[in-house]
Design a protein around this motif. Structure first.
Motif, PDB file in Angstrom:
ATOM      1  N   GLU A  73     111.141  22.523  35.423  1.00  0.00           N
ATOM      2  CA  GLU A  73     112.381  22.830  34.712  1.00  0.00           C
ATOM      3  C   GLU A  73     113.142  21.551  34.390  1.00  0.00           C
ATOM      4  O   GLU A  73     112.969  20.530  35.055  1.00  0.00           O
ATOM      5  CB  GLU A  73     113.248  23.761  35.564  1.00  0.00           C
ATOM      6  N   VAL A  74     113.975  21.624  33.358  1.00  0.00           N
ATOM      7  CA  VAL A  74     114.795  20.481  32.944  1.00  0.00           C
ATOM      8  C   VAL A  74     116.267  20.861  33.106  1.00  0.00           C
ATOM      9  O   VAL A  74     116.782  21.690  32.358  1.00  0.00           O
ATOM     10  CB  VAL A  74     114.508  20.069  31.485  1.00  0.00           C
ATOM     11  N   ASP A 109     119.208  19.458  32.313  1.00  0.00           N
ATOM     12  CA  ASP A 109     119.817  18.369  31.561  1.00  0.00           C
ATOM     13  C   ASP A 109     120.324  18.899  30.231  1.00  0.00           C
ATOM     14  O   ASP A 109     119.736  19.829  29.654  1.00  0.00           O
ATOM     15  CB  ASP A 109     118.790  17.255  31.325  1.00  0.00           C
ATOM     16  N   MET A 113     107.074  17.050  26.588  1.00  0.00           N
ATOM     17  CA  MET A 113     107.291  15.885  27.438  1.00  0.00           C
ATOM     18  C   MET A 113     105.991  15.106  27.565  1.00  0.00           C
ATOM     19  O   MET A 113     104.908  15.702  27.615  1.00  0.00           O
ATOM     20  CB  MET A 113     107.752  16.310  28.836  1.00  0.00           C
ATOM     21  N   TYR A 160     113.856  18.209  36.460  1.00  0.00           N
ATOM     22  CA  TYR A 160     113.944  16.907  35.804  1.00  0.00           C
ATOM     23  C   TYR A 160     115.302  16.759  35.124  1.00  0.00           C
ATOM     24  O   TYR A 160     115.855  17.720  34.571  1.00  0.00           O
ATOM     25  CB  TYR A 160     112.831  16.762  34.758  1.00  0.00           C
ATOM     26  N   THR A 161     115.836  15.541  35.176  1.00  0.00           N
ATOM     27  CA  THR A 161     117.080  15.252  34.498  1.00  0.00           C
ATOM     28  C   THR A 161     117.013  13.855  33.885  1.00  0.00           C
ATOM     29  O   THR A 161     116.212  13.017  34.312  1.00  0.00           O
ATOM     30  CB  THR A 161     118.290  15.361  35.456  1.00  0.00           C
ATOM     31  N   LYS A 162     117.836  13.626  32.905  1.00  0.00           N
ATOM     32  CA  LYS A 162     117.780  12.364  32.159  1.00  0.00           C
ATOM     33  C   LYS A 162     118.172  11.181  33.017  1.00  0.00           C
ATOM     34  O   LYS A 162     119.193  11.182  33.696  1.00  0.00           O
ATOM     35  CB  LYS A 162     118.693  12.435  30.935  1.00  0.00           C
ATOM     36  N   TYR A 211     113.067  10.862  31.873  1.00  0.00           N
ATOM     37  CA  TYR A 211     113.515  11.841  32.866  1.00  0.00           C
ATOM     38  C   TYR A 211     112.877  11.546  34.229  1.00  0.00           C
ATOM     39  O   TYR A 211     111.733  11.098  34.297  1.00  0.00           O
ATOM     40  CB  TYR A 211     113.113  13.255  32.450  1.00  0.00           C
TER      41      TYR A 211
END
Length: 270
Positions: A151-152, A154, A179, A217-219, A229
């Motif tokens: 999952e993202v 962000d 990605m 995941y995040t930036k 990420y």
């Protein structure tokens, strides 16, 4: 741009990560580590009325990921019906006002909005988003981009519905089509490691409950028109007395507590 060229760009960006991480962690974050014994820490947490479920001890693996600006939303706007659409080219974001607001309650809002999101004429690529209670509040219902890599969490890949007086009146949407893995997989900290480290560093108060502990995941940064990420543990802690919740962020690679966001996003949950 062809795929090979994208790969080359990301390789160049990745080689600059070591320098960036050093500067970013020194200037933008206060990083804390702990050497406390996990088993004794868990026992101490129970004594201090801190509630949580079974903590996963598996370490697992994750990646540095990269993406480039995506025009998929702009290219499919004509598919949307029954809403007033504005597209922001700079942020690659849809802002929508629904012609017919959707009535929701705290009990049914997930089910109601799941049905709405699944219909292509309502939300573009809706099947690729997942409801995120950890990021949602009374005034916002948040969905996050999900895929085979995870999952993202962000703002570059989110679907956020606005709620006013029990009605969903509109939404904003950002999207990342794919990605690219920038580096071979690396070991990450386990859920138990993260939770006990947060407690050891006074980030979990007495008489509280750990509502969520999710890996997403995040930036980390933007460079050369690309976004990088990293995997981060998002841990939501609710005070049993005040009922106020706060979400802590932990770098899944290093186990360091992120005191200030790398991307300016602050998350809270109800």
């Amino acid at each position: 741009m062809d795929f090979r060229r994208i790969e080359v760009i990301f390789l160049i960006v990745f080689f600059s990560l070591d320098i960036f991480l050093f500067l970013s962690f020194r200037n933008s974050q206060q990083l804390v580590s702990s050497t406390s014994n996990n088993t004794s820490t868990v026992a101490e947490m129970h004594k201090r009325n801190i509630s949580f479920g079974s903590l996963d001890t598996k370490s697992g693996y994750a990646y540095y990921l990269g993406s480039q600006p995506d025009e998929s939303l702009a290219q499919n706007l004509q598919k949307l019906n029954n809403q007033k659409i504005n597209y922001e080219e700079v942020n690659h974001m849809i802002s929508s006002t629904l012609n017919d607001p959707i009535t929701v309650t705290n009990a049914d809002r997930k089910d109601v909005m799941n049905r709405f999101v699944q219909k292509d004429s309502n939300i573009l690529f809706g099947k690729q988003y997942k409801y995120a209670p950890q990021l949602s509040t009374n005034s916002q219902i948040v969905y996050v981009r999900t895929g085979s890599l995870g999952e993202v969490y962000d703002k570059t890949a989110q679907l956020v519905f606005s709620v006013s007086d029990g009605e969903v009146v509109g939404y904003t949407q950002t999207y990342v089509d794919s990605m690219i893995i920038l580096h071979e997989k690396q070991a990450i900290k386990s859920e138990k490691d993260v939770i006990t480290n947060l407690y050891a560093n006074s980030e979990i108060p007495n008489n509280s409950k750990i509502s969520y502990a999710n890996l997403a995941y995040t930036k980390l940064l933007e460079a050369k028109n690309s976004t990088i990420y990293i995997p981060v543990w998002f841990v939501t802690i609710k005070n049993k007395d005040s009922k106020v919740s706060a979400t802590k962020k932990v770098n899944a690679f290093t186990g360091n507590i992120i005191k200030s966001s790398t991307n300016g996003d602050n998350y809270s949950a109800q």
